[in-house]
Every structure is written in structure tokens, then in C-alpha cells.
Design an enzyme around this catalytic site. Structure first.
Site, short mmCIF file in Angstrom:
data_model
loop_
_atom_site.label_atom_id
_atom_site.label_comp_id
_atom_site.label_asym_id
_atom_site.label_seq_id
_atom_site.Cartn_x
_atom_site.Cartn_y
_atom_site.Cartn_z
N TYR A 58 -5.54 25.89 -6.61
CA TYR A 58 -4.12 25.86 -6.24
C TYR A 58 -3.25 25.33 -7.37
O TYR A 58 -3.51 24.28 -7.94
CB TYR A 58 -3.90 25.01 -4.99
CG TYR A 58 -2.43 24.85 -4.64
CD1 TYR A 58 -1.71 25.91 -4.10
CD2 TYR A 58 -1.75 23.66 -4.90
CE1 TYR A 58 -0.36 25.79 -3.82
CE2 TYR A 58 -0.40 23.53 -4.62
CZ TYR A 58 0.29 24.60 -4.08
OH TYR A 58 1.62 24.48 -3.82
N HIS A 88 12.64 25.23 -8.55
CA HIS A 88 12.68 24.06 -7.66
C HIS A 88 13.83 23.11 -7.98
O HIS A 88 14.01 22.10 -7.30
CB HIS A 88 11.35 23.31 -7.72
CG HIS A 88 10.22 24.01 -7.01
ND1 HIS A 88 9.87 25.30 -7.29
CD2 HIS A 88 9.38 23.59 -6.02
CE1 HIS A 88 8.84 25.66 -6.53
NE2 HIS A 88 8.54 24.64 -5.74
N TYR A 284 22.98 -18.43 19.07
CA TYR A 284 21.81 -17.84 18.42
C TYR A 284 22.01 -17.58 16.92
O TYR A 284 21.08 -17.69 16.13
CB TYR A 284 21.47 -16.50 19.08
CG TYR A 284 20.86 -16.59 20.46
CD1 TYR A 284 20.67 -17.82 21.09
CD2 TYR A 284 20.48 -15.44 21.13
CE1 TYR A 284 20.12 -17.90 22.35
CE2 TYR A 284 19.92 -15.50 22.40
CZ TYR A 284 19.75 -16.73 23.02
OH TYR A 284 19.21 -16.79 24.27
N ARG A 287 21.19 -20.93 15.52
CA ARG A 287 19.92 -21.49 15.96
C ARG A 287 18.72 -20.62 15.62
O ARG A 287 17.61 -21.10 15.36
CB ARG A 287 19.98 -21.72 17.48
CG ARG A 287 18.84 -22.54 18.01
CD ARG A 287 18.79 -22.71 19.50
NE ARG A 287 19.89 -22.21 20.28
CZ ARG A 287 19.75 -21.75 21.53
NH1 ARG A 287 18.55 -21.72 22.08
NH2 ARG A 287 20.79 -21.32 22.21
N PHE A 332 0.73 13.57 -2.01
CA PHE A 332 2.17 13.67 -2.26
C PHE A 332 3.01 13.37 -1.03
O PHE A 332 4.22 13.28 -1.11
CB PHE A 332 2.51 15.10 -2.71
CG PHE A 332 1.96 16.15 -1.77
CD1 PHE A 332 2.51 16.34 -0.52
CD2 PHE A 332 0.87 16.91 -2.15
CE1 PHE A 332 1.99 17.28 0.35
CE2 PHE A 332 0.35 17.86 -1.28
CZ PHE A 332 0.91 18.05 -0.02
N GLU A 417 4.13 23.94 4.66
CA GLU A 417 4.43 22.51 4.65
C GLU A 417 5.14 22.19 5.97
O GLU A 417 6.37 22.11 6.04
CB GLU A 417 5.27 22.18 3.42
CG GLU A 417 4.49 22.43 2.13
CD GLU A 417 5.35 22.67 0.91
OE1 GLU A 417 6.57 22.41 0.98
OE2 GLU A 417 4.82 23.15 -0.11
#
Length: 526
Positions: A58, A88, A284, A287, A332, A417
């Protein structure tokens, strides 16, 4: 840029977030040892033999994604690798910061130097040249789904290797062609697998995670200090920070925060003044500082630990193990960091959330001696009322940003994917949320300093007294309305510059007083 003081051996030494940042800022230099170079060359030779044999592997002699069954001829394997960078490079949006882009280069170089990626030595040397010469590619912020590698941003990051794209060089954004003219460099001819090795990986996610670890650490440290000043200003109780209480619920973060705040308040006349008061307990937001800040500390620690694994990992695909074993796997996939970044994003937001509550508490006028809205002459003056509107807006904005990016997945690559991490989005959001928290803490710093003023002539301990003096060098006491945006900007500068953290360190060294706890090694280093 700081003077170089040490060297990091790519592919060999253990990389941490702190070391990556030191390399990015220039205080640590990088090198490739001879054994590392030999490993890189060995992996490159394996790839070349795969091409010669013609057995399908691949991304070396096949297409990408859904084209994985398409065989690529020996003569076309080089064209394939150049084309993958071009096709890409589809990122959009504003460019990421120069620091994060440089971190991407550093993290990628370290991963490639492991000798499992089939990259050419010359290609790795060119990446190192970009780091050493501060010629940082321009990378769009949007377009990665955080699996199959951060494909789009990494493609833009490495376009300059083939003579394309833009770089930030000597404070100017120029084309790679212009860079070549100025430096005498020329485009590289990528060999089989190199393009895929360059763009497959989690370096966009990891680089953002490095910044999250750095910035969230600063926010957490300053939140403790500012919270302690607010306790003094509102005459809160020291009892909720008692060691015995936290030993009964011994979360690391809780114990660490409680001890730090207790030490910050040590020697305070203000504390002594109301030790026998009739108030039973505080709200709170005062505290529960150890429990809330502590939980966010634990989230930070979790991210730091996972990030270190990722920084020292091989995250491209396929991975070259040896002559006989090449694995097309899923290293990946960004899921390990994606989930931790979502957790860290929530942890940061909660620091801003409780800070906003303390600001609101300071405005109520329920603490003896502290006037409503932190100003005596109100009516004609609104005092600090509207500053809390800003923190409310920022805290609310952060809540909207806390939806976990990793909870989503959209199939890509025609279904090849079919599960992605969206960790790239989570990383960007976490940085954005922390930026908002810095602004909230800046406003709490101003309100805490204003409340603190009403305790005079009583004094706090040495830490908070000196911090208050430092704040007053930038922002004066307000006895009437003014343009508070100017004050806020100065407060933000103090937070971003880590002024009070640096001051705490100087006081500790000078006075011999330590804020360290038994968990300091884990919580104070990255």
C-alpha cells in the site's frame, strides 16, 4: 531567540512537550546521529527493493485510500508521491500559528528519524534545514478529520519540499520559489512512499496538544494563585485546604492544589483576623477550589502522559518493520489524543467557569469590608459590574465549544476510511477555549486585586503581597469608573506573560519558601 544550550538527537532521545517547545524557540538544537542515519537509509533501501520486486504494498506501488487496489507501475511510483502532496493540499481557513507549524516539522522529523517510514536521508535533512533556518511553511487551519493522518495540513507543510506552497521566512510570507532564489535550494524529487510518509501522521493534532499542555499548565498554575488572592480579598476560610481533608479523598490534583493554596496563604494577617468568625462555610467557588482545579489538573496530567507516547511514536502508514515485514495498520488514527484533548478542553473551560463564579461572588458585597461591585461610590459609578458580563460571555462561549469533537465521525475516502477521530478539530478548540480562559482569569486577577485592597492595612503572606504590588504597577486601584477594557488588556498581558508565575519563582528562591508538593514532579514538568 534564546542561546542554544543543549542538543536533542532526533529518533533517539525521548521527546516531551517542553523539549519540543525548546527546539521551536531555539534554546535546544537538533541533530541526527550516524546510527540514526543508518536506520533511515536501511528503511529507504527496503522500500526501493519492494518497488523492484513489484509485490503490491500500500502506498508504495498502489494508489491511496479507495484506490489501494490500483497497481502503480515502477516508472510511476515517483510521480505518485509528488501527486499526493498536490492533491491532498486542500486546507482552508486562516493559517495556524508559526509556532504550531514549526512544532509539526519537529514532531514529524522525530518520527521519520525512527527509521520505520521509508524516507530518504536527503528528505529528512531538508526538513531539518527548514527547522534550523526558521523557514516555516504556511499551513491552513482547517481540513483534517484526524485519521489516515492529518492529511491536508501535512500536505501543505511539505509542499515546499517540491517547490510549491508558501513559507514564513525572516518575518515575511514568501513563495517557495522566492525561498529557493534567496537560499539556492531546489525542489526534491520524492521517491516511492516518501509523499505518503510525509502526510500520514498525527503531527497536526500532536502539535496542538503540545500547545494545550503548555498553555493549560500556565492557566492552572495562575488560577490557583488568583483563587488564593480572591480568598484573601473575600476573607474565605483556610480550612477546606487542610491536608487531613484531602487525605480522605486522595486525588493527586486535589492534594496538589490544596497544598499550593495553603502555602500561598501562609503567614497572612488577613487570615488570622477572621479565624474565629461566625461564618460556617464559604460558597463552592472558594471552598471547592482543590476539587475543581484539582480535577482539571488530573485531566492535564492525563493528556501530558498520552502526548509523550504520541510524540515518540511512528504514526504513518505503512510501517516498515524489516525486510520481511511491512504493515499497513492504523497508527495514524488520532483517537488516543482526540479523546484526551476533548477532556482537556472541558478541564480548561471549568477553570474559567469557576473563575467567573468567584468574580460574581466578589461583586455581591457580602464579604465584610468589601463594597458591592467593589467600589464604594456606586450609583453614579457602576464599579466592576460589567466586567463580569464579559466573563459570563466567555464562559458561555467555552461551554458551546466543549462538545467533544471525538464524538463525531464522518466517513471519508469512499468508505475506506469509515471512522475518523476529528482530533484536529478538538486540538484547535482546546487552544481557543484556553485563550478565553486566559481572559477570564485576567478579569479575576483585577477583581481579586481590587477586593484585596480593602483588606489594608492588614497584610497577606509574602507571595500575595508581592503579586498585588506587581499588579498595581500595571493597573491602579479604581475608585471611580474608567475604561476598564484598558485594564483588562493589561491583565491579559500579565496572564499571557506568566508574570505572576515568574514572580512566585523569584520569591521562592529569595525567601527559601517552596510551593512544591509530593506531586510537583508530575504537575510542574512537561
Amino acid at each position: 531567540m534564546k542561546a542554544v544550550s543543549k542538543t536533542f538527537n532526533l529518533g533517539e532521545d525521548w521527546l516531551t512537550a517542553g523539549t519540543a517547545l525548546q527546539i521551536a524557540e531555539g534554546s535546544t538544537t537538533i541533530s541526527l546521529s550516524r546510527p540514526t542515519r543508518e536506520n533511515v537509509i536501511k528503511s529507504w533501501d527496503i522500500v526501493k527493493r519492494i518497488v523492484e520486486k513489484g509485490h503490491p504494498v500500500y502506498g508504495i506501488n498502489t494508489g491511496f485510500g479507495p484506490l489501494c487496489t490500483t497497481k502503480i507501475s515502477k516508472s510511476e511510483t515517483n510521480i505518485l508521491q509528488t501527486n499526493i502532496l498536490k492533491s491532498h493540499s486542500v486546507g482552508v481557513g486562516k493559517p495556524i500559528s508559526k509556532t504550531i507549524a514549526k512544532l509539526m516539522l519537529i514532531l514529524k522529523a522525530h518520527s521519520l528519524a525512527k527509521g520505520c517510514s521509508g524516507i530518504a536521508e536527503a528528505t529528512l535533512d531538508r526538513i531539518i534545514w527548514h527547522i534550523d533556518n526558521d523557514a516555516i511553511p504556511v499551513v491552513p487551519s482547517q481540513g483534517s478529520v484526524g485519521a489516515s493522518g492529518d492529511l491536508a495540513p501535512l500536505s501543505h507543510l511539505f509542499l515546499p519540499l517540491i517547490g510549491l506552497g508558501k513559507v514564513l521566512y525572516k518575518n515575511e510570507t514568501i513563495t517557495t520559489a522566492q525561498l529557493f532564489e534567496r537560499t539556492g535550494l531546489s525542489a526534491l524529487d520524492l521517491g516511492p512512499k516518501e509523499g505518503l510518509a510525509l502526510i500520514n501522521g498525527t503531527q497536526f493534532i500532536a502539535a496542538h496538544a503540545v500547545k494545550v499542555v503548555e498553555k493549560l499548565h500556565s492557566v492552572l498554575s495562575q488560577a490557583d494563585i488568583i483563587g488564593a488572592m480572591m480568598i484573601e480579598g473575600l476573607q474565605g476560610s483556610i480550612k477546606p485546604f487542610h491536608k487531613k481533608l484531602h487525605e480522605l479523598r486522595p486525588f493527586k490534583g486535589n492534594i496538589h492544589v490544596a497544598k499550593r493554596v495553603k502555602n500561598l496563604l501562609k503567614g497572612s494577617e488577613i487570615m488570622e483576623d477572621h479565624i474565629d468568625c461566625e461564618r460556617v462555610q464559604d460558597p463552592y467557588s472558594l471552598r471547592c477550589i482543590p476539587q475543581v482545579h484539582g480535577a482539571s489538573r488530573n485531566a492535564w496530567l492525563h493528556l501530558k502522559e498520552l502526548l509523550e507516547v504520541e510524540l515518540n511514536a511512528v504514526t504513518d502508514n505503512p510501517v516498515i518493520i524489516d525486510e520481511e515485514l511491512t504493515i499497513s495498520g492504523g497508527n495514524f488514527h488520532g483517537q488516543p489524543l482526540a479523546m484526551a484533548l476533548d477532556y482537556a478542553c472541558l478541564a480548561a473551560s471549568e477553570i474559567g467557569n469557576i473563575s467567573d463564579r468567584r468574580i460574581y461572588l466578589a461583586l455581591e458585597g457580602n464579604s465584610p469590608g468589601v463594597p458591592k461591585l467593589l467600589m464604594k461610590d456606586t450609583g453614579i459609578n457602576s464599579g466592576y459590574m460589567i466586567l463580569q458580563y464579559t466573563t459570563a460571555a466567555l464562559a458561555s462561549e467555552n461551554k458551546g465549544l466543549c462538545f467533544p469533537s471525538s464524538a463525531d465521525s464522518i466517513p471519508t475516502s469512499l468508505g475506506q476510511e469509515d471512522h475518523v477521530s476529528m482530533g484536529s478539530i478538538g486540538g484547535r478548540k482546546a487552544v481557543q477555549v484556553i485563550g478565553n480562559v486566559e481572559k477570564i482569569l485576567a478579569i479575576e486577577l483585577l477583581t481579586a486585586a481590587q477586593a484585596f485592597e480593602y483588606r489594608k492595612p492588614m497584610k497577606s503572606g509574602v507571595f500575595l503581597e508581592e503579586i498585588h504590588k506587581e499588579i498595581r504597577k500595571k493597573v491602579s486601584f479604581a475608585d471611580k469608573d474608567r475604561v476598564f477594557a484598558d485594564d483588562i488588556e493589561k491583565g491579559i498581558e500579565l496572564i499571557k506573560d506568566k508574570t505572576i508565575i515568574k514572580l512566585i519563582k523569584r520569591i521562592s528562591e529569595k525567601e527559601g519558601i517552596s510551593l512544591r508538593t509530593k506531586f510537583s514532579e508530575e504537575f510542574e514538568t512537561y
